[in-house]
Design an enzyme around this catalytic site. Structure first.
Site, mmCIF file in Angstrom:
data_model
loop_
_atom_site.group_PDB
_atom_site.id
_atom_site.type_symbol
_atom_site.label_atom_id
_atom_site.label_comp_id
_atom_site.label_asym_id
_atom_site.label_seq_id
_atom_site.Cartn_x
_atom_site.Cartn_y
_atom_site.Cartn_z
ATOM 1 C CB ALA A 78 20.995 -6.870 1.618
ATOM 2 C CG LEU B 178 25.606 -7.046 1.812
ATOM 3 C CD1 LEU B 178 25.464 -8.514 2.202
ATOM 4 C CD2 LEU B 178 24.909 -6.790 0.488
ATOM 5 C CG ASP B 179 21.144 -1.496 1.865
ATOM 6 O OD1 ASP B 179 22.078 -0.745 2.179
ATOM 7 O OD2 ASP B 179 20.488 -1.387 0.818
ATOM 8 N N PRO B 180 20.846 -3.463 5.929
ATOM 9 C CG PRO B 180 20.443 -2.209 7.861
ATOM 10 C CD PRO B 180 20.850 -2.073 6.411
#
Length: 318
Positions: free
Chosen positions: A50, A46-48
């Site tokens: 998110a 997951l993106d930071p």
């Protein structure tokens, strides 16, 4: 003599509610330390920016993490219209500002165009790797890397809220779908640009949303165990889901223990009532002990594909 692993042997899956601002790997390392696990892995970054569901696999469960990587995902996303950023999210710099002249009807018509199977080019600010490096590392250096488009499927995308310049949506999609790219493309369709300001993963496969736990909760349990002088595993391990939860969607083939012994030694077996083809989840005996995944071979037999190594076998090999 084999090098002894640091940590304790533990098998299972835990659903972490990843906080914003840290990477998926940082989340993994924190939880691994809390559990003092010898082996752990996550099931898709997951993106930071998110938050939300990040299944982590311990021990033998890591053998089946690919099935979670390949599974459907669900997201809730908030986008801001009128601004494009160089990362397609609020972590980046605003590169273009445009007037927003959008009504709800126009917005819903554009959103509907994303449903179904389409080609999507991954964002440069993604964890997808090129020559061993994540694309976002190249992007930060100002380097544009050619990316091939990939087939993705958006099973559903629904408008939840439209207030001012904010758009909130729920998305159910296939693996490899970049929500930031959908948001960026939506902004271009609307003629005003857009970027993600909030992204939360609410589902992976069929895992229950309510089974997620935070790192703070795990840390509190660890402190409680130390305070009350009890083993941390007494409080932490009940939160684990069984390792076969990662493959729960596969059809089950239950077999008597004699046949299971053959499978565990690498031999295909004939099982009455097994599917005619495909990948299956194999269990043994009346207690339905999970022993691994198999496939149906050309002779209609259940052949082992990925097997569980049980702890007593590991100890015997040392």
């Amino acid at each position: 003599m084999a090098r002894r692993r640091k940590g304790r042997p533990i098998d299972g899956v835990i659903l972490i509610d990843k906080p914003a601002g840290i990477t998926s790997n940082d989340t993994l390392q924190k939880v691994k330390r809390i559990y003092f696990a010898e082996k752990a892995g996550h099931t898709g970054a997951l993106d930071p920016l998110a938050t939300g569901m990040l299944p982590l696999c311990f021990g033998e469960a890591t053998k089946f993490s690919q099935f979670l990587l390949d599974s459907d995902k669900r997201y809730r996303v908030v986008a801001k219209l009128g601004e494009r950023t160089n990362t397609s999210d609020s972590d980046g710099e605003v590169v273009e500002t445009r007037e927003v002249k959008v009504d709800r009807g126009q917005l819903e018509r554009c959103i509907a165009k994303f449903r179904g199977t389409t080609d999507q080019i991954p964002s440069m600010f993604s964890a997808l790797k090129h020559e061993g490096r994540p694309l976002y590392e190249y992007a930060r250096e100002g380097i544009e890397v050619p990316r091939k488009s990939r087939k993705i499927t958006v099973y559903s995308i629904e408008l939840i809220r439209f207030e001012g310049h904010e758009v909130e949506m729920e998305v159910h999609c296939s693996k490899g779908t970049y929500i930031r790219t959908i948001t960026d493309d939506l902004g271009e369709m609307l003629g005003c640009g857009a970027h993600v300001t909030y992204l939360r993963r609410t589902g992976v496969s069929n895992y229950p949303y309510e089974n997620m736990v935070t790192i703070e909760h795990l840390e509190a349990l660890l402190e409680k165990a130390h305070r009350e002088e009890i083993s941390p595993r007494e409080l932490l391990d009940p939160l684990l889901m069984p390792m076969d939860s990662a493959v729960q969607d596969l059809p089950e083939v239950n077999m008597i223990t004699e046949l299971a012994d053959h499978v565990l030694h690498g031999q295909p077996v004939q099982v009455f009532g097994a599917p005619q083809d495909g990948i299956v989840r194999m269990t043994s005996g009346e207690e339905r002990l999970f022993i691994g995944i198999g496939h149906i071979d050309d002779d209609g037999r259940v052949a082992p594909k990925r097997l569980v190594v049980f702890r007593d076998e590991i100890e015997e090999d040392k």
